[in-house]
Design a protein around this motif. Structure first.
Motif, short mmCIF file in Angstrom:
data_model
loop_
_atom_site.label_atom_id
_atom_site.label_comp_id
_atom_site.label_asym_id
_atom_site.label_seq_id
_atom_site.Cartn_x
_atom_site.Cartn_y
_atom_site.Cartn_z
N ASP A 131 0.84 -1.20 0.00
CA ASP A 131 0.00 0.00 0.00
C ASP A 131 0.87 1.25 0.00
N GLY A 132 0.47 2.23 -0.80
CA GLY A 132 1.21 3.48 -0.86
C GLY A 132 2.41 3.44 -1.78
N PHE A 133 2.64 2.31 -2.43
CA PHE A 133 3.79 2.17 -3.33
C PHE A 133 3.65 3.10 -4.53
N ILE A 134 4.73 3.78 -4.87
CA ILE A 134 4.78 4.65 -6.05
C ILE A 134 5.78 4.05 -7.02
N PRO A 173 8.65 3.26 -9.44
CA PRO A 173 9.89 3.95 -9.82
C PRO A 173 9.83 4.47 -11.25
N MET A 174 9.05 3.78 -12.11
CA MET A 174 9.01 4.14 -13.52
C MET A 174 8.40 5.53 -13.75
N LEU A 175 7.70 6.06 -12.76
CA LEU A 175 7.12 7.40 -12.92
C LEU A 175 8.20 8.48 -12.99
N TRP A 176 9.42 8.15 -12.58
CA TRP A 176 10.54 9.08 -12.77
C TRP A 176 10.89 9.22 -14.25
N GLY A 177 10.32 8.34 -15.09
CA GLY A 177 10.54 8.44 -16.53
C GLY A 177 9.47 9.22 -17.25
N VAL A 178 8.57 9.86 -16.49
CA VAL A 178 7.50 10.70 -17.05
C VAL A 178 7.83 12.16 -16.77
N GLU A 179 7.97 12.95 -17.82
CA GLU A 179 8.46 14.32 -17.67
C GLU A 179 7.62 15.15 -16.71
N ASP A 180 6.30 15.07 -16.80
CA ASP A 180 5.43 15.87 -15.92
C ASP A 180 5.66 15.53 -14.45
N ASN A 181 5.88 14.26 -14.17
CA ASN A 181 6.14 13.86 -12.78
C ASN A 181 7.47 14.41 -12.29
N VAL A 182 8.47 14.36 -13.14
CA VAL A 182 9.79 14.88 -12.77
C VAL A 182 9.69 16.38 -12.47
N ILE A 183 8.99 17.10 -13.33
CA ILE A 183 8.82 18.55 -13.13
C ILE A 183 8.10 18.82 -11.81
#
Length: 267
Positions: A161-164, A166-176
């Motif tokens: 639960d609550g896991f985010i 790691p691959m979302l670091w490869g999405v530009e909007d998330n990095v910003i």
């Protein structure tokens, strides 16, 4: 026990990193590392990018959560005769032993992206970088057809639960969003698609065996697959994936290019 620490101390990632050395050196050569620069390599493993940085004359601190990889990194540095690099155990979400504004450059290539609490990770990277310095991240891209984005995706055990991811670091909007929350203006964040190549002196099928035996996430995927009697399906899927992406024309060798998002953040 920190589950992220358990994951990366599982198996022996150095056996995988051996197939990443050439691209690690190539990447370091093009991100502006020069003699005398104070560099933090975060999630450094056993030094795939930290050691080439030190060879260019930078003063390097490598930080990783896995004690076995820190030990392996210090051993590699000693064998190379490098006195301008040290490897330490630490957590990318809380770099409490590192002072504010103490590095000219923070580098994290497929490292900090795997830490939990990504907003904390961004905040810590910004905190330890001096004004006028920069952060360079290499992050795998979700849904990309290349190797790492696809490996084990269908078989990994359910996240807590609550896991985010790691691959979302490869999405530009998330990095910003993450770096803006740490006080960085959007216009100081830039992106480029880059390629990292796994080169191995073995067949693709033998490389699958290395991942299965030594790479924590793949080991976990096989353990989960075995519980569902799907280990043979996973084996077949990974062998097909590795063989289809092998670009080597030399028998019994493997060369698999993988696309990643290279992030540069100016502080």
């Amino acid at each position: 026990m920190n589950p992220n620490k358990v994951l990366w101390e599982k198996g022996d990632f150095t056996r995988i990193a051996e197939n990443m050395r050439e691209s690690g050196s190539d990447l370091v050569a093009k991100i502006g590392i020069t003699k005398g620069l104070k560099v933090l390599d975060l999630g450094c493993g056993d030094g795939t990018t930290a050691i080439p940085s030190a060879k260019l004359g930078a003063d390097v601190t490598g930080v990783d959560i896995a004690s076995n990889l820190v030990e392996a990194g210090n051993l590699r540095a000693k064998k190379e005769g490098l006195t301008n690099i040290i490897f330490k155990e630490g957590d990318a979400t809380d770099l409490n032993e590192l002072k504010d504004h103490s590095f000219d450059m923070v580098v994290s290539i497929f490292g900090a992206m795997f830490a939990p609490k990504p907003f904390d990770v961004a905040k810590e990277m910004v905190r330890v970088t001096r004004p006028g310095g920069k952060i360079v991240m290499g992050n795998w891209i979700p849904g990309d057809p290349t190797l790492v984005a696809q490996i084990s995706s269908s078989y990994t055990p359910p996240p807590p639960d609550g896991f985010i991811s790691p691959m979302l670091w490869g999405v530009e909007d998330n990095v910003i969003e993450r770096f803006e929350s740490a006080g960085v203006a959007k216009q100081k964040i830039s992106f480029v698609r880059d390629t990292y190549t796994f080169n191995a002196d073995c067949t693709p099928t033998e490389l699958v065996a290395l991942f299965k035996t030594y790479y924590g996430p793949t080991m976990n995927a096989f353990e989960a697959a075995e519980k569902n009697d799907k280990a043979s399906d996973l084996q077949t899927e990974l062998e097909a994936l590795f063989n289809s992406q092998n670009k080597s024309e030399i028998i019994n060798t493997t060369s698999i290019p993988a696309t990643f998002l290279r992030v540069t953040v100016l502080i």
